[in-house]
Write a protein that holds these residues in place. Structure first.
Motif, PDB file in Angstrom:
ATOM      1  N   GLY A 113      19.583  20.271 -24.278  1.00 16.46           N
ATOM      2  CA  GLY A 113      18.985  18.995 -24.262  1.00 16.46           C
ATOM      3  C   GLY A 113      17.674  18.769 -24.453  1.00 16.46           C
ATOM      4  N   ALA A 114      17.201  17.318 -24.689  1.00 16.63           N
ATOM      5  CA  ALA A 114      15.794  17.071 -24.792  1.00 16.63           C
ATOM      6  C   ALA A 114      14.973  17.648 -23.773  1.00 16.63           C
ATOM      7  CB  ALA A 114      15.568  15.592 -24.892  1.00 16.63           C
ATOM      8  N   ARG A 115      15.339  17.802 -22.584  1.00 12.37           N
ATOM      9  CA  ARG A 115      14.371  18.007 -21.395  1.00 12.37           C
ATOM     10  C   ARG A 115      13.976  19.647 -21.551  1.00 12.37           C
ATOM     11  NH1 ARG A 115      15.094  20.132 -16.465  1.00 12.37           N
ATOM     12  NH2 ARG A 115      13.400  19.868 -14.909  1.00 12.37           N
ATOM     13  N   HIS A 116      15.176  20.361 -21.930  1.00 10.86           N
ATOM     14  CA  HIS A 116      15.083  21.949 -22.085  1.00 10.86           C
ATOM     15  C   HIS A 116      14.297  22.365 -23.349  1.00 10.86           C
ATOM     16  CE1 HIS A 116      18.038  21.735 -18.923  1.00 10.86           C
ATOM     17  NE2 HIS A 116      17.367  22.740 -18.449  1.00 10.86           N
ATOM     18  N   ARG A 117      14.540  21.454 -24.351  1.00  9.91           N
ATOM     19  CA  ARG A 117      13.700  21.661 -25.668  1.00  9.91           C
ATOM     20  C   ARG A 117      12.257  21.378 -25.436  1.00  9.91           C
ATOM     21  NH1 ARG A 117      17.598  18.645 -28.238  1.00  9.91           N
ATOM     22  NH2 ARG A 117      16.213  17.026 -28.651  1.00  9.91           N
ATOM     23  N   ALA A 118      11.747  20.252 -24.627  1.00 12.98           N
ATOM     24  CA  ALA A 118      10.600  20.258 -24.327  1.00 12.98           C
ATOM     25  C   ALA A 118      10.009  21.287 -23.579  1.00 12.98           C
ATOM     26  CB  ALA A 118      10.338  18.733 -23.709  1.00 12.98           C
ATOM     27  N   ILE A 119      10.709  21.541 -22.625  1.00 11.21           N
ATOM     28  CA  ILE A 119      10.120  22.977 -22.110  1.00 11.21           C
ATOM     29  C   ILE A 119      10.045  24.294 -22.842  1.00 11.21           C
ATOM     30  CG2 ILE A 119      10.638  24.597 -20.191  1.00 11.21           C
ATOM     31  CD1 ILE A 119      12.048  22.218 -18.656  1.00 11.21           C
ATOM     32  N   ALA A 120      10.732  24.288 -23.767  1.00 13.01           N
ATOM     33  CA  ALA A 120      10.772  25.575 -24.697  1.00 13.01           C
ATOM     34  C   ALA A 120       9.510  25.200 -25.827  1.00 13.01           C
ATOM     35  CB  ALA A 120      12.011  25.541 -25.635  1.00 13.01           C
TER      36      ALA A 120
ATOM     37  N   GLU B  98       1.540  18.599 -27.411  1.00 12.67           N
ATOM     38  CA  GLU B  98       1.570  17.141 -27.541  1.00 12.67           C
ATOM     39  C   GLU B  98       2.974  16.877 -27.843  1.00 12.67           C
ATOM     40  OE1 GLU B  98      -1.655  16.326 -30.042  1.00 12.67           O
ATOM     41  OE2 GLU B  98      -3.349  16.463 -28.603  1.00 12.67           O
ATOM     42  N   VAL B  99       3.671  17.058 -28.842  1.00 14.91           N
ATOM     43  CA  VAL B  99       4.758  17.011 -29.232  1.00 14.91           C
ATOM     44  C   VAL B  99       5.967  17.118 -28.204  1.00 14.91           C
ATOM     45  CG1 VAL B  99       6.771  17.088 -30.864  1.00 14.91           C
ATOM     46  CG2 VAL B  99       4.528  17.097 -31.730  1.00 14.91           C
ATOM     47  N   ALA B 100       5.691  18.196 -27.478  1.00 16.75           N
ATOM     48  CA  ALA B 100       6.585  18.898 -26.286  1.00 16.75           C
ATOM     49  C   ALA B 100       6.385  17.655 -25.258  1.00 16.75           C
ATOM     50  CB  ALA B 100       6.469  20.203 -25.743  1.00 16.75           C
ATOM     51  N   ASP B 101       5.324  17.198 -24.831  1.00 17.31           N
ATOM     52  CA  ASP B 101       4.747  16.407 -23.681  1.00 17.31           C
ATOM     53  C   ASP B 101       5.528  14.931 -24.296  1.00 17.31           C
ATOM     54  OD1 ASP B 101       3.433  17.488 -21.711  1.00 17.31           O
ATOM     55  OD2 ASP B 101       1.470  16.394 -22.406  1.00 17.31           O
ATOM     56  N   GLU B 102       5.700  14.758 -25.423  1.00 20.49           N
ATOM     57  CA  GLU B 102       6.172  13.300 -25.842  1.00 20.49           C
ATOM     58  C   GLU B 102       7.930  13.635 -25.719  1.00 20.49           C
ATOM     59  OE1 GLU B 102       5.045  12.696 -29.782  1.00 20.49           O
ATOM     60  OE2 GLU B 102       2.939  12.510 -29.253  1.00 20.49           O
ATOM     61  N   GLU B 103       8.070  14.662 -25.974  1.00 18.54           N
ATOM     62  CA  GLU B 103       9.701  14.839 -25.788  1.00 18.54           C
ATOM     63  C   GLU B 103      10.182  14.752 -24.302  1.00 18.54           C
ATOM     64  OE1 GLU B 103      11.229  17.833 -29.549  1.00 18.54           O
ATOM     65  OE2 GLU B 103      10.376  18.614 -27.725  1.00 18.54           O
ATOM     66  N   HIS B 104       9.319  15.471 -23.535  1.00 19.79           N
ATOM     67  CA  HIS B 104       9.562  15.531 -22.006  1.00 19.79           C
ATOM     68  C   HIS B 104       9.488  14.262 -21.519  1.00 19.79           C
ATOM     69  CE1 HIS B 104       9.820  17.357 -18.057  1.00 19.79           C
ATOM     70  NE2 HIS B 104       8.750  16.590 -17.890  1.00 19.79           N
ATOM     71  N   LEU B 105       8.586  13.169 -22.126  1.00 20.58           N
ATOM     72  CA  LEU B 105       8.632  11.634 -21.257  1.00 20.58           C
ATOM     73  C   LEU B 105       9.617  10.921 -21.925  1.00 20.58           C
ATOM     74  CD1 LEU B 105       4.644  10.929 -21.809  1.00 20.58           C
ATOM     75  CD2 LEU B 105       6.122  11.275 -19.670  1.00 20.58           C
ATOM     76  N   ALA B 106      10.230  11.501 -23.275  1.00 20.24           N
ATOM     77  CA  ALA B 106      11.439  10.600 -23.688  1.00 20.24           C
ATOM     78  C   ALA B 106      12.534  11.104 -22.850  1.00 20.24           C
ATOM     79  CB  ALA B 106      11.442  10.774 -24.999  1.00 20.24           C
ATOM     80  N   ALA B 107      12.764  12.240 -22.568  1.00 16.63           N
ATOM     81  CA  ALA B 107      14.063  12.800 -21.990  1.00 16.63           C
ATOM     82  C   ALA B 107      14.000  12.173 -20.543  1.00 16.63           C
ATOM     83  CB  ALA B 107      13.600  14.187 -21.639  1.00 16.63           C
ATOM     84  N   LYS B 108      12.759  11.967 -19.701  1.00 16.48           N
ATOM     85  CA  LYS B 108      12.547  11.509 -18.423  1.00 16.48           C
ATOM     86  C   LYS B 108      13.065   9.917 -18.597  1.00 16.48           C
ATOM     87  CE  LYS B 108       9.330  12.262 -15.631  1.00 16.48           C
ATOM     88  NZ  LYS B 108       8.021  12.627 -14.774  1.00 16.48           N
ATOM     89  N   ALA B 109      12.672   9.270 -19.375  1.00 14.65           N
ATOM     90  CA  ALA B 109      12.920   7.962 -19.925  1.00 14.65           C
ATOM     91  C   ALA B 109      14.419   7.679 -20.003  1.00 14.65           C
ATOM     92  CB  ALA B 109      12.233   7.223 -20.783  1.00 14.65           C
ATOM     93  N   LEU B 110      15.083   8.623 -20.810  1.00 20.15           N
ATOM     94  CA  LEU B 110      16.267   8.373 -21.060  1.00 20.15           C
ATOM     95  C   LEU B 110      17.339   8.549 -19.864  1.00 20.15           C
ATOM     96  CD1 LEU B 110      16.927  10.099 -24.286  1.00 20.15           C
ATOM     97  CD2 LEU B 110      17.212   7.973 -23.880  1.00 20.15           C
ATOM     98  N   ALA B 111      16.702   9.606 -18.914  1.00 21.96           N
ATOM     99  CA  ALA B 111      17.193   9.953 -17.632  1.00 21.96           C
ATOM    100  C   ALA B 111      17.211   8.984 -16.584  1.00 21.96           C
ATOM    101  CB  ALA B 111      16.899  11.218 -17.108  1.00 21.96           C
ATOM    102  N   GLY B 112      16.353   8.062 -16.922  1.00 19.98           N
ATOM    103  CA  GLY B 112      16.158   6.950 -15.869  1.00 19.98           C
ATOM    104  C   GLY B 112      15.070   7.227 -14.971  1.00 19.98           C
ATOM    105  N   ASP B 113      14.342   8.350 -15.266  1.00 15.73           N
ATOM    106  CA  ASP B 113      13.140   8.829 -14.166  1.00 15.73           C
ATOM    107  C   ASP B 113      12.059   7.863 -14.456  1.00 15.73           C
ATOM    108  OD1 ASP B 113      15.182  10.636 -13.549  1.00 15.73           O
ATOM    109  OD2 ASP B 113      14.091  12.154 -14.555  1.00 15.73           O
ATOM    110  N   GLU B 114      11.161   7.954 -13.539  1.00 20.00           N
ATOM    111  CA  GLU B 114      10.018   7.013 -13.578  1.00 20.00           C
ATOM    112  C   GLU B 114       9.062   7.919 -14.593  1.00 20.00           C
ATOM    113  OE1 GLU B 114       6.222   5.905 -10.825  1.00 20.00           O
ATOM    114  OE2 GLU B 114       8.198   5.461 -10.181  1.00 20.00           O
ATOM    115  N   VAL B 115       8.338   7.318 -15.628  1.00 18.29           N
ATOM    116  CA  VAL B 115       7.502   7.851 -16.485  1.00 18.29           C
ATOM    117  C   VAL B 115       6.269   7.433 -16.109  1.00 18.29           C
ATOM    118  CG1 VAL B 115       6.813   8.128 -18.938  1.00 18.29           C
ATOM    119  CG2 VAL B 115       9.313   7.803 -18.444  1.00 18.29           C
ATOM    120  N   GLY B 116       5.342   8.599 -16.027  1.00 20.28           N
ATOM    121  CA  GLY B 116       3.888   8.352 -15.805  1.00 20.28           C
ATOM    122  C   GLY B 116       3.008   9.431 -14.972  1.00 20.28           C
TER     123      GLY B 116
END
Length: 189
Positions: free
Chosen positions: A48-55, A171-189
């Motif tokens: 998933g996007a969150r795990h790809r961002a961590i990788a 930087e790209v991984a950070d963007e992916e992490h934020l996008a994954a959080k937003a998709l999950a409904g988590d607060e981004v910030g």
């Protein structure tokens, strides 16, 4: 691509150690890093996007390995930078241009598809082509001057290139992490 990179590592490391080249040694370690990147990508593409961002963030750290190897070699040769054998240096670097050029060409069309992981693989292969061409140019300067300083200084340039690629992937991984959080409904910030 992982197989090509393992072979590239074996050839470059052997030649670099035989001729005493800091730049070629740093580039050989980079081939090993490329192997790890390619294997991790093969494993992580189904995640998933969150795990790809961590990788992707892990890969940003892995991109620093060649930089650390170049610093180690540069420090160990700083007091007496003997020039490497230019003929072997050029032949090995041109072979690496072919291998890395093929990998970059294959990855160019998917560099924006797999997020930070495919970006890491593409940037690494692209940077490797640039470094190999710099090694060829440095060999010409070494032949003209008879000095080991061009090799040592190029080793330090490899450090800067590795750091730049690591920052881009982070930087790209950070963007992916934020996008994954937003998709999950988590607060981004």
């Amino acid at each position: 691509m992982a197989g090509l990179n393992v072979a590239g590592f074996a050839v470059e490391a052997s030649v670099a150690l035989a001729i005493g080249s800091v730049a070629l040694f740093a580039d050989s370690v980079d081939f090993l890093e490329d192997t790890a990147v390619n294997l991790l990508i093969a494993l992580a593409l189904g995640w998933g996007a969150r795990h790809r961002a961590i990788a992707g963030k892990v890969m940003a750290g892995v991109l620093l390995v060649p930089a650390a190897a170049a610093i180690w070699q540069a420090v160990s040769k700083w007091g007496d930078p003997a020039p490497p054998d230019v003929r072997w240096l050029v032949a090995t670097a041109l072979g690496a241009v072919l291998v890395n050029g093929l990998c970059a060409w294959l990855l160019a069309r998917v560099r924006h598809v797999g997020g930070s992981l495919s970006r890491a693989a593409y940037l690494s292969a692209r940077n490797d082509v640039l470094v190999n061409l710099l090694i060829v140019a440095m060999a010409a300067v070494t032949a003209l001057t008879g000095s080991g300083w061009p090799d040592l200084l190029l080793g330090l340039v490899i450090v800067v290139i590795g750091l730049h690629a690591a920052v881009e992937v982070w930087e790209v991984a950070d963007e992916e992490h934020l996008a994954a959080k937003a998709l999950a409904g988590d607060e981004v910030g």
